[in-house]
Write a protein that holds these residues in place. Structure first.
Motif: not given
Length: 142
Positions: A23-45
């Motif tokens: 309910e607070v955040c979301i994590a997803f792989t980067d659309a333009f990754p710098l390396s294998k597994g590059h992931t973003l963690v972002v608050p929903r608000k």
């Protein structure tokens, strides 16, 4: 006011490779990754940067960052991992919605990060160091 790309991803308006969400955040792989597994963690608000981040959301984000970092380590066995968060365009923030990059680092594979530290060439006296310390301390919100 238009939504940032991260708000659109969190709302399901734009597809993304989501690895975690609550309910607070979301994590997803980067659309333009710098390396294998590059992931973003972002608050929903919408929160523009670290200066606007409330303590409760920040604590939740850090818990999620730790969880996702461990998942990346267990999944891909990187040789290291950088957690990067930029504030302001001068610091390379391009989406003005706070986000944390989890960038796995590999010795024997492509690593497009190119991160390096260079020490400030300005040597400071002990008195100047104490002044910097005290100035920061007096601006803390307890």
């Amino acid at each position: 006011m238009s939504k940032t790309i991260f708000e659109q991803i969190a709302a399901g308006d734009i597809p993304a490779n989501i690895v975690y969400e609550d309910e607070v955040c979301i994590a997803f792989t980067d659309a333009f990754p710098l390396s294998k597994g590059h992931t973003l963690v972002v608050p929903r608000k919408p929160v523009e940067n670290i200066y606007d981040l409330d303590e409760e959301t920040g604590a939740h984000l850090m818990k999620t960052i730790t969880n996702v970092a461990n998942a990346i380590r267990d999944a891909f066995s990187p040789d290291g991992l950088n957690v990067v968060q930029n504030n302001g365009s001068y610091a390379s923030q391009s989406v003005f919605h706070i986000h944390f990059h989890l960038i796995p680092r590999y010795k024997d594979g492509y690593d497009g990060f190119g991160y390096q530290w260079e020490q400030d060439p300005n040597e400071r006296t002990d008195a100047e160091k104490s002044e910097i310390e005290n100035t920061i301390r007096t601006h803390l919100n307890a």
